[in-house]
Design a protein around this motif. Structure first.
Motif, PDB file in Angstrom:
ATOM      1  N   THR A 122       1.921  -3.866  -4.703  1.00  0.00           N
ATOM      2  CA  THR A 122       2.678  -2.770  -4.100  1.00  0.00           C
ATOM      3  C   THR A 122       3.261  -3.196  -2.755  1.00  0.00           C
ATOM      4  O   THR A 122       4.451  -3.005  -2.478  1.00  0.00           O
ATOM      5  CB  THR A 122       1.751  -1.540  -3.919  1.00  0.00           C
ATOM      6  N   ASP A 156       7.238   1.523  -7.996  1.00  0.00           N
ATOM      7  CA  ASP A 156       5.842   1.189  -8.315  1.00  0.00           C
ATOM      8  C   ASP A 156       5.400   2.063  -9.496  1.00  0.00           C
ATOM      9  O   ASP A 156       5.449   3.293  -9.412  1.00  0.00           O
ATOM     10  CB  ASP A 156       4.964   1.452  -7.080  1.00  0.00           C
ATOM     11  N   ASP A 177       2.450   2.632 -10.831  1.00  0.00           N
ATOM     12  CA  ASP A 177       1.295   3.504 -10.555  1.00  0.00           C
ATOM     13  C   ASP A 177       1.746   4.783  -9.828  1.00  0.00           C
ATOM     14  O   ASP A 177       1.336   5.890 -10.186  1.00  0.00           O
ATOM     15  CB  ASP A 177       0.255   2.791  -9.682  1.00  0.00           C
TER      16      ASP A 177
HETATM   17 MG   LIG Z   1      -0.458  -1.270  -6.334  1.00  0.00          MG
END
Ligand SMILES: [Mg+2]
Ligand SMILES: Nc1ncnc2c1ncn2[C@@H]1O[C@H](COP(=O)(O)OP(=O)(O)OP(=O)(O)O)[C@@H](O)[C@H]1O
Ligand SMILES: O=C(O)C1=C[C@@H](O)[C@@H](O)[C@H](O)C1
Length: 201
Positions: free
Chosen positions: A36, A52, A54
């Motif tokens: 990230t 990202d 997630d």
């Molecule tokens: Mg991450």
């Protein structure tokens, strides 16, 4: 913008199906690799969007990944993840960070073919220093160090198989990792991106 024509998301070939626009890079690796952090910094340097997977899942679901694991179980999370990765690969043109386990889903391994995939490599020593193994990582809540090591041993061949480039993060700051990624990809930062070292004052 990026210096490699082949990877320039605004290139004239962008509408050609054979050379359909793709993410500049897809970042993979285990928890604590810095996906990230590095993907966001890389996107800043290149002046392209950051995405990202997630975070996208959490926003779409309106709950944390931990809650998805607790409420619905890992298989449901993996389906959500598989679908979000497919969507992001098709739609995103910047730098994409995947979740740590996304590459273990066969459909995702298939979908990554033909993409620029950067494996951020990390040891248990650096990973544990970076993430501290708090409760926010559901797969690492019991025996975190042993679990991380077993997970990495299982996943390493897959990270290596899906990746077009491997970048070692050991002993490197996030900015130094970004430098190493840019070098590995043969790219240079855009001079007018806000975080570029040579950005105008
Ligand atoms: Mg991450
Ligand atoms: N090269 C680095 N050196 C030192 N600290 C780092 C480095 N890269 C990331 N970090 C720090 O490590 C922590 C974890 O980084 P990050 O969240 O980017 O990892 P991740 O690979 O995305 O993990 P996850 O798989 O859990 O999403 C953050 O606090 C970040 O600031
Ligand atoms: O390594 C994993 O399997 C995971 C890593 C995180 O990025 C999240 O995607 C989730 O916690 C699962």
């Amino acid at each position: 913008m990026v210096t490699s024509d082949a990877l320039d998301p605004t290139s004239a070939d962008a509408t050609d199906a054979a050379t359909a626009p793709r993410p500049v890079a897809v970042v993979v690796g285990p928890p604590g690799a810095g996906k990230t952090t590095v993907a966001a910094a890389l996107a800043d340097r290149l002046g392209v969007p950051f995405h990202d997977v997630d975070l996208a899942i959490e926003q779409q679901q309106g709950r944390s990944i931990s809650d998805i694991f607790v409420d619905d179980g890992e298989p449901v999370f993996r389906e959500l993840e598989r679908d979000e990765v497919a969507r992001a690969l098709a739609e995103q043109r910047g730098v994409l960070a995947l979740g740590g386990g996304a590459v273990m889903t066969p459909e995702t391994q298939q979908a990554l073919k033909g993409h620029v995939v950067v494996f951020l490599d990390v040891t248990i020593a650096d990973a544990s220093r970076r993430i501290g193994f708090d409760r926010s990582r559901p797969l690492l809540s019991v025996n975190p160090r042993a679990s991380w090591t077993a997970m990495m041993n299982t996943r390493r061949p897959t990270y290596q198989q899906v990746a077009t480039h491997r970048v070692d993060t050991a002993g490197r700051t996030p900015d130094e990792v970004v430098d190493a990624v840019l070098t590995a990809l043969g790219l240079t930062a855009t001079p007018d991106a806000p975080d570029a070292p040579n950005a105008p004052a």
